[in-house]
Design an enzyme around this catalytic site. Structure first.
Site, PDB file in Angstrom:
ATOM      1  CG  PHE A   1      76.468  41.613 -62.478  1.00 13.30           C
ATOM      2  CD1 PHE A   1      77.514  40.794 -62.104  1.00 13.30           C
ATOM      3  CD2 PHE A   1      76.562  42.975 -62.194  1.00 13.30           C
ATOM      4  CE1 PHE A   1      78.633  41.300 -61.462  1.00 13.30           C
ATOM      5  CE2 PHE A   1      77.677  43.502 -61.558  1.00 13.30           C
ATOM      6  CZ  PHE A   1      78.711  42.667 -61.196  1.00 13.30           C
TER       7      PHE A   1
ATOM      8  CG  ASN B   1      74.302  43.510 -74.653  1.00 11.00           C
ATOM      9  OD1 ASN B   1      75.248  44.063 -74.099  1.00 11.00           O
ATOM     10  ND2 ASN B   1      74.220  42.183 -74.753  1.00 11.00           N
TER      11      ASN B   1
ATOM     12  CG  ASP C   1      67.668  36.747 -72.250  1.00  9.26           C
ATOM     13  OD1 ASP C   1      68.456  36.022 -71.622  1.00  9.26           O
ATOM     14  OD2 ASP C   1      67.183  37.789 -71.768  1.00  9.26           O
TER      15      ASP C   1
ATOM     16  CE  LYS D   1      69.192  34.236 -64.800  1.00  5.17           C
ATOM     17  NZ  LYS D   1      69.778  34.146 -66.142  1.00  5.17           N
TER      18      LYS D   1
ATOM     19  CB  ILE E   1      75.557  30.798 -69.281  1.00  2.00           C
ATOM     20  CG1 ILE E   1      75.540  31.020 -70.794  1.00  2.00           C
ATOM     21  CG2 ILE E   1      76.907  30.263 -68.812  1.00  2.00           C
ATOM     22  CD1 ILE E   1      76.493  32.088 -71.297  1.00  2.00           C
TER      23      ILE E   1
HETATM   24  O1  PMT Z   1      79.704  46.012 -69.364  1.00  2.00           O
HETATM   25  P1  PMT Z   1      79.350  47.362 -68.743  1.00  2.00           P
HETATM   26  O2  PMT Z   1      79.151  48.428 -69.792  1.00  2.00           O
HETATM   27  O3  PMT Z   1      80.337  47.760 -67.691  1.00  2.00           O
HETATM   28  O4  PMT Z   1      77.927  47.210 -68.036  1.00  2.00           O
HETATM   29  C1  PMT Z   1      77.796  46.372 -66.928  1.00  2.00           C
HETATM   30  C2  PMT Z   1      76.480  45.586 -66.958  1.00  2.00           C
HETATM   31  C3  PMT Z   1      75.317  46.540 -66.806  1.00  2.00           C
HETATM   32  C4  PMT Z   1      76.376  44.811 -68.269  1.00  2.00           C
HETATM   33  C5  PMT Z   1      76.563  44.570 -65.772  1.00  2.00           C
HETATM   34  O5  PMT Z   1      76.690  45.278 -64.586  1.00  2.00           O
HETATM   35  C6  PMT Z   1      75.353  43.665 -65.738  1.00  2.00           C
HETATM   36  O6  PMT Z   1      74.308  43.991 -65.190  1.00  2.00           O
HETATM   37  N1  PMT Z   1      75.482  42.450 -66.349  1.00  2.00           N
HETATM   38  C7  PMT Z   1      74.396  41.464 -66.473  1.00  2.00           C
HETATM   39  C8  PMT Z   1      73.470  41.865 -67.572  1.00  2.00           C
HETATM   40  C9  PMT Z   1      72.401  40.826 -67.805  1.00  2.00           C
HETATM   41  O7  PMT Z   1      72.491  40.103 -68.763  1.00  2.00           O
HETATM   42  O8  PMT Z   1      71.494  40.743 -66.877  1.00  2.00           O
HETATM   43  P2  PMT Z   1      70.220  39.725 -66.924  1.00  2.00           P
HETATM   44  O9  PMT Z   1      69.373  40.212 -65.829  1.00  2.00           O
HETATM   45  O10 PMT Z   1      69.662  39.689 -68.300  1.00  2.00           O
HETATM   46  O11 PMT Z   1      70.845  38.322 -66.602  1.00  2.00           O
HETATM   47  C10 PMT Z   1      71.013  37.848 -65.275  1.00  2.00           C
HETATM   48  C11 PMT Z   1      72.262  37.012 -65.163  1.00  2.00           C
HETATM   49  O12 PMT Z   1      72.124  35.837 -65.978  1.00  2.00           O
HETATM   50  C12 PMT Z   1      73.537  37.719 -65.624  1.00  2.00           C
HETATM   51  O13 PMT Z   1      74.562  37.393 -64.734  1.00  2.00           O
HETATM   52  C13 PMT Z   1      73.785  37.128 -67.007  1.00  2.00           C
HETATM   53  O14 PMT Z   1      75.196  37.087 -67.292  1.00  2.00           O
HETATM   54  C14 PMT Z   1      73.205  35.716 -66.857  1.00  2.00           C
HETATM   55  N2  PMT Z   1      72.672  35.169 -68.115  1.00  2.00           N
HETATM   56  C15 PMT Z   1      71.781  35.888 -68.860  1.00  2.00           C
HETATM   57  C16 PMT Z   1      71.277  35.328 -70.009  1.00  2.00           C
HETATM   58  C17 PMT Z   1      71.684  34.029 -70.406  1.00  2.00           C
HETATM   59  N3  PMT Z   1      71.240  33.471 -71.501  1.00  2.00           N
HETATM   60  N4  PMT Z   1      72.549  33.353 -69.629  1.00  2.00           N
HETATM   61  C18 PMT Z   1      73.038  33.881 -68.484  1.00  2.00           C
HETATM   62  O15 PMT Z   1      73.820  33.255 -67.773  1.00  2.00           O
END
Ligand code: PMT
Length: 419
Positions: free
Chosen positions: A347, A209, A275, A365, A330
């Protein structure tokens, strides 16, 4: 407030405002700081070494290879200080620092200095407005230098405009703020994840990504500068003065986060975790010829197909189907083992209904905080030096932070989480 035990280097460059630096030194000494002055050869035209030696009660440093110590002066001085203040910072020195030039003791010292550096520029207003100077200032800000912008008013050169050295008390305030903040996370063990996971398709290709790791790295750097014990779990290879664990996939990240979490006070997941992953990545590089045989990587019914459906010269279909399986969540898995005194921060990257979706994620979460960022805005978020976020806590209170450098934003986020 005292600066007792704090070692400050004060760099002086060639500019009329150098006389004001003497007053700043006097105030720092009054607060019991140990101050050493480093001057550029041109600064000698504006302030004398006798004045500086008397005010600092220390030798004054100017020439790079002048001293009989075995260690080069720019290294030993850099090692010995907690903060480097450059007041006034001339256009010339700003340009050199922004471009990595080390042609005197002061500029070499800046390159060797890995603690906070404050620059207080002072120059003619037209010079300050010049696009080269402005680009250099932005470059330095992005690199983490603290810039105290010049003020407007009457200038020594006879002009009126922005360019005169900031008020000395404002510079002093910044020094005190940096030392005050310096330790607010001391004793805290913080895990931060950064970057996008890479889920292999074969030994050559992966599903990835757009995450560059900048947000996570900024958080790790900021937490370290605030005195925390930092563990950075990153898909981006970096060399840092704190613990870094490098990995690629979501499964590896889960494993490492689980191992590290029991001793942690907080986990901040800035990483963009995939994911889905390919079910059983191919051990061998997939050849184009394999596509004409309708190869399926993974086995079972394909859930996602590559978006092209071209035919080759013989009219055969050239599709490659990848079977994707769900990765573990995670944060969800960690939330089950989390103790009450551990803080869990996620995030949320969304392109629509940002706050609504973020609030759903904080609940699903079981997080203490979620940092929501809108990834539909190309100027922020993925691979940008900037971000704009809304910090939401468990009680669904929101704190909105407009577009800010990630390096600065990281500090604001940490202060909000640990206040
Ligand atoms: O790295 P940069 O270029 O500086 O960009 C920053 C960013 C946009 C990546 C960062 O600010 C950000 O938003 N990171 C989280 C991206 C994300 O995966 O968001 P999500 O909405 O899909 O997931 C929500 C949260 O669950 C996140 O904290 C993620 O780390 C966590 N997660 C997601 C999927 C998974 N299988 N396990 C997780 O723990």
């Amino acid at each position: 407030m005292t600066l007792s035990g704090k070692k400050i280097l004060i760099g002086i460059t060639g500019g009329i405002a150098a006389y004001k630096t003497c007053e700043l030194i006097r105030k720092l000494i009054k607060l019991n700081a140990d101050v050493k002055a480093v001057i550029t050869p041109t600064a000698r035209k504006f302030v004398t070494e006798t004045t500086l030696r008397t005010l600092t009660r220390n030798p004054v440093y100017c020439e790079q290879f002048d001293v009989p110590e075995w260690k080069p002066e720019h290294i030993s001085l850099a090692d010995s200080a907690d903060l480097f203040l450059i007041v006034p910072a001339s256009a010339n020195t700003i340009g050199k620092i922004a471009n990595g030039i080390c042609d005197n003791l002061l500029t070499s010292l800046v390159m060797a200095f890995n603690k906070p550096v404050i620059l207080a520029p002072a120059m003619n207003c037209n010079m300050w407005k010049n696009s080269f100077i402005q680009e250099n200032i932005i470059k330095l800000e992005k690199a983490g230098f603290h810039i105290i912008p010049p003020e407007s008013g009457e200038l020594a050169c006879g002009y009126e405009g922005t360019g005169r050295l900031s008020d000395i008390d404002k510079i002093l305030e910044k020094v005190l703020k940096i030392f005050n903040e310096g330790n607010f996370l001391k004793g805290k063990n913080i895990i931060i994840t950064a970057g996008g996971t890479k889920e292999p398709i074969d030994p050559v290709r992966y599903i990835g990504n757009r995450s560059s790791g900048k947000m996570g790295l900024a958080l790790a750097d900021a937490a370290y500068s605030f005195g925390a014990d930092v563990t950075l779990i990153s898909t981006v290879k970096v060399d840092k003065p704190y613990k870094v664990i490098n990995l690629s996939t979501a499964i590896e990240m889960l494993e490492v986060v689980k191992n590290e979490f029991s001793d942690a006070d907080a986990l901040i997941m800035a990483a963009a975790v995939a994911d889905f992953r390919v079910n059983k990545a191919s051990d061998h590089k997939i050849k184009k010829a394999d596509c004409s045989q309708k190869l399926k990587v993974g086995g079972g019914e394909p859930s996602i197909e590559m978006p092209f459906n071209a035919s080759n010269q013989e009219g055969k279909e050239e599709n490659l189907a990848l079977e994707l399986v769900k990765n573990p969540d995670i944060l969800k898995e960690i939330s089950v083992i989390k103790r009450d005194n551990q803080v869990l921060v996620g995030f949320c990257a969304e392109s629509q209904n940002l706050i609504e979706n973020a609030k759903k994620k904080i609940e699903s979460k079981n997080l203490d905080f979620i940092i929501a960022n809108d990834i539909s805005n190309k100027e922020i978020g993925f691979n940008s030096d900037y971000n704009a976020v809304t910090i939401i806590n468990k009680s669904m209170n929101e704190v909105k932070i407009d577009k800010t450098l990630k390096k600065e934003l990281a500090k604001i986020i940490l202060k909000e989480i640990f206040k």
